[in-house]
Design a protein around this motif. Structure first.
Motif, mmCIF file in Angstrom:
data_model
loop_
_atom_site.group_PDB
_atom_site.id
_atom_site.type_symbol
_atom_site.label_atom_id
_atom_site.label_comp_id
_atom_site.label_asym_id
_atom_site.label_seq_id
_atom_site.Cartn_x
_atom_site.Cartn_y
_atom_site.Cartn_z
ATOM 1 N N SER A 2 -3.306 -6.292 7.103
ATOM 2 C CA SER A 2 -3.525 -5.111 7.510
ATOM 3 C C SER A 2 -4.851 -4.682 8.065
ATOM 4 O O SER A 2 -5.865 -5.304 7.401
ATOM 5 C CB SER A 2 -2.760 -4.296 6.658
ATOM 6 O OG SER A 2 -1.481 -4.470 6.296
ATOM 7 N N SER A 5 -6.024 -1.209 3.899
ATOM 8 C CA SER A 5 -5.100 -1.268 2.486
ATOM 9 C C SER A 5 -5.524 -0.038 1.727
ATOM 10 O O SER A 5 -6.645 0.428 1.656
ATOM 11 C CB SER A 5 -5.653 -2.486 1.838
ATOM 12 O OG SER A 5 -5.169 -3.707 2.467
ATOM 13 N N SER A 30 -0.556 2.956 12.338
ATOM 14 C CA SER A 30 0.802 2.253 11.519
ATOM 15 C C SER A 30 0.137 1.062 10.998
ATOM 16 O O SER A 30 0.974 0.642 9.924
ATOM 17 C CB SER A 30 1.751 1.854 12.521
ATOM 18 O OG SER A 30 1.376 1.116 13.609
ATOM 19 N N ASP A 31 -0.695 0.366 11.153
ATOM 20 C CA ASP A 31 -1.238 -0.841 10.770
ATOM 21 C C ASP A 31 -1.864 -0.988 9.364
ATOM 22 O O ASP A 31 -3.233 -1.252 9.296
ATOM 23 C CB ASP A 31 -2.292 -1.747 11.776
ATOM 24 C CG ASP A 31 -2.401 -3.073 11.423
ATOM 25 O OD1 ASP A 31 -1.812 -3.638 10.325
ATOM 26 O OD2 ASP A 31 -2.923 -3.821 12.101
ATOM 27 N N PHE A 32 -1.224 -0.463 8.029
ATOM 28 C CA PHE A 32 -1.724 -0.232 6.980
ATOM 29 C C PHE A 32 -0.836 -1.075 5.869
ATOM 30 O O PHE A 32 0.456 -1.090 6.405
ATOM 31 C CB PHE A 32 -2.008 1.186 6.645
ATOM 32 C CG PHE A 32 -0.843 2.038 6.887
ATOM 33 C CD1 PHE A 32 -0.270 2.158 5.459
ATOM 34 C CD2 PHE A 32 -0.823 2.784 7.768
ATOM 35 C CE1 PHE A 32 0.857 3.114 5.467
ATOM 36 C CE2 PHE A 32 0.430 3.465 7.650
ATOM 37 C CZ PHE A 32 1.208 3.874 6.651
ATOM 38 N N ASP A 33 -1.211 -1.215 4.850
ATOM 39 C CA ASP A 33 -0.382 -1.289 3.745
ATOM 40 C C ASP A 33 -0.711 -0.730 2.433
ATOM 41 O O ASP A 33 -1.913 -0.119 2.510
ATOM 42 C CB ASP A 33 -0.348 -2.782 3.257
ATOM 43 C CG ASP A 33 -1.428 -3.481 2.968
ATOM 44 O OD1 ASP A 33 -2.057 -3.492 1.544
ATOM 45 O OD2 ASP A 33 -2.639 -3.949 3.780
ATOM 46 N N SER A 53 9.483 1.837 -1.130
ATOM 47 C CA SER A 53 9.334 0.569 -0.705
ATOM 48 C C SER A 53 10.580 0.063 -0.299
ATOM 49 O O SER A 53 10.461 -0.812 0.652
ATOM 50 C CB SER A 53 8.814 -0.288 -2.272
ATOM 51 O OG SER A 53 10.025 -0.374 -3.116
ATOM 52 N N ASP A 56 10.174 1.410 3.184
ATOM 53 C CA ASP A 56 9.265 1.028 4.066
ATOM 54 C C ASP A 56 8.430 -0.144 3.242
ATOM 55 O O ASP A 56 7.786 -0.050 2.350
ATOM 56 C CB ASP A 56 7.964 2.290 3.954
ATOM 57 C CG ASP A 56 7.097 2.088 5.270
ATOM 58 O OD1 ASP A 56 6.415 0.908 5.288
ATOM 59 O OD2 ASP A 56 6.546 3.045 5.719
ATOM 60 N N SER A 57 8.368 -1.357 4.101
ATOM 61 C CA SER A 57 7.839 -2.536 3.298
ATOM 62 C C SER A 57 6.539 -2.515 3.172
ATOM 63 O O SER A 57 5.924 -3.421 2.821
ATOM 64 C CB SER A 57 8.544 -3.656 4.258
ATOM 65 O OG SER A 57 8.074 -3.655 5.677
ATOM 66 N N ARG A 58 5.731 -1.508 3.866
ATOM 67 C CA ARG A 58 4.396 -1.757 3.723
ATOM 68 C C ARG A 58 3.942 -1.087 2.520
ATOM 69 O O ARG A 58 2.589 -1.457 1.768
ATOM 70 C CB ARG A 58 3.832 -0.658 4.904
ATOM 71 C CG ARG A 58 3.920 -1.198 6.330
ATOM 72 C CD ARG A 58 3.420 -0.001 7.308
ATOM 73 N NE ARG A 58 4.367 1.069 7.052
ATOM 74 C CZ ARG A 58 3.951 2.384 7.960
ATOM 75 N NH1 ARG A 58 3.086 2.133 8.785
ATOM 76 N NH2 ARG A 58 4.705 3.298 7.609
ATOM 77 N N SER A 60 4.070 -1.434 -1.893
ATOM 78 C CA SER A 60 4.228 -2.281 -2.811
ATOM 79 C C SER A 60 3.952 -1.633 -4.112
ATOM 80 O O SER A 60 3.141 -0.546 -4.048
ATOM 81 C CB SER A 60 3.597 -3.624 -2.794
ATOM 82 O OG SER A 60 1.971 -3.275 -2.547
ATOM 83 N N GLY A 82 -6.502 -5.834 3.265
ATOM 84 C CA GLY A 82 -6.965 -5.146 4.455
ATOM 85 C C GLY A 82 -8.394 -5.364 4.884
ATOM 86 O O GLY A 82 -9.297 -5.804 4.023
#
Length: 385
Positions: A2, A5, A30-33, A53, A56-58, A60, A82
């Motif tokens: 990502s 992070s 949107s490109d984050f975890d 979780s 939204d799979s991003r 954890s 990230g």
């Protein structure tokens, strides 16, 4: 991998987590975890993160055995990959465009650290107020490098991480980690990052909501770990002794040490300013070389000089007197601010009434009424004649 992070340490934060996570999920970027590091919570933190979780799979989750916020953040850093790191407190929130703005600034200027503005949210009154001391005398929206880097990073910025974005490679390069302390665990990481950064960008936008007056937060219970502030200052001092390149910031550090020590002692709970506390801070302050240091605040210069006195009770007396004066000033300033706000409300009300009157005077019905009234006046004069 990502681009960003987001690391969220959480301890019994179930009441706030949904609002916090909602603010992250709602990002225009949107490109984050996200990793929520549960620091041994006994509430429903695990269930809340589990529900998010699934949607939204991003997002954890990791469970920790109550290691503290600093160690929790370190654990989060070990689990993400990230390009940039953002540390968010579990009771705080970010604006919908926060990550987009931070990432854009970092990429545009190849910044190691990006800082943005923020505001308070009072957890009891729900009132919002600006935080106006997080970027002092610094140019915004430009790359600060070389001689343009802030010469007083300890005064220009605040040692908390949630209003900053950090380049992960830069953090790894300098081996930056959070101290394993109950409180003040972020000072070393943040200030060392600011002192070592080759490029800093300050964004002139309010992107963060920081909750205050939260009875469960560590900042409300520092009397239980007052010595953590000394541990944080010692770690930074030791880093200065290892690296001569940091010498350009020594004056800034000493100024901060004096103010931070005073602030920690003056804001402890009732009856917590014991001789043990005063003696410990005095011993540390006495170890700081302040010869030739230029102080920006006369009160801080006077305070650090007290560490060379023979009588420790003079420090306690100074703290109590200065705190009373500050409380009185803050009270008077608050009253003035409330008065000015009331004046502004009255001005706004008068303007609204004036605008309404102007609108009425320009209306067709008003003009017709004036015309009819004028006609009656003419008829009245004719009758009398």
């Amino acid at each position: 991998m990502s681009k960003i992070s987001v690391i969220i340490p959480a301890y019994n934060a179930g009441r706030f987590l949904p609002e916090c996570l909602d603010s992250v999920i709602a990002q225009s970027f949107s490109d984050f975890d996200v990793v929520v590091c549960d620091d041994g919570s006994s509430d429903d933190t695990a269930e809340i993160v589990g529900d998010y979780s699934k949607r939204d799979s991003r997002i954890s989750y990791v469970h920790l055995d109550h290691v503290g916020a600093g160690a929790a953040r370190n654990s989060g850093m070990e689990r993400v990959s990230g390009e940039y790191l953002y540390f968010l407190d579990a009771d705080d929130m970010i604006a919908p465009n926060a990550l987009e703005v931070l990432y854009s600034a970092a990429q545009s200027h190849a910044a190691d650290v990006v800082v943005a503005r923020s505001h308070y949210l009072n957890d009891i009154t729900e009132e919002e107020s600006p935080i106006d001391f997080t970027m002092i005398d610094v140019a915004c929206d430009v790359a600060l490098t070389g001689d343009s880097l802030p010469s007083k990073p300890f005064q220009t910025f605040v040692g908390w991480p949630w209003d900053k974005l950090f380049r992960a490679e830069f953090v790894d390069q300098h081996g930056l980690t959070y101290q394993n302390l109950r409180s003040s665990n972020d000072a070393f990481f943040v200030y060392m990052a600011l002192c070592r950064a080759s490029c800093i960008v300050c964004v002139d936008k309010d992107l963060f909501t920081h909750r205050t007056n939260n009875a469960g937060s560590l900042e409300r219970t520092r009397s239980k770990s007052w010595n953590n502030a000394i541990a944080a200052m010692k770690a930074i001092r030791d880093e200065f002794s290892k690296d001569q390149k940091l010498g350009r910031y020594w004056d800034s550090f000493v100024n901060w040490v004096s103010h931070f020590s005073y602030w920690n002692m003056s804001t402890l709970g009732e009856g917590s300013l014991t001789s043990e506390v005063v003696n410990a801070f005095d011993e540390f302050l006495s170890s700081i070389d302040c010869v030739g240091v230029s102080f920006s605040n006369i009160e801080d210069a006077a305070f650090i000089e007290l560490s060379h006195c023979d009588r420790l009770d003079s420090i306690s007396s100074y703290i109590q007197l200065r705190k009373r004066n500050e409380d009185l000033f803050n009270h008077l300033y608050s009253e003035k601010r409330e008065l000015m706000a009331e004046i502004e409300r009255q001005k706004k009300s008068l303007k609204e009434m004036s605008d309404r009157l102007s609108s009425i005077e320009c209306s067709r019905s008003y003009k017709l009424a004036r015309y009819i009234s004028g006609m009656f006046g003419i008829f009245k004069r004719v009758r009398h004649e």
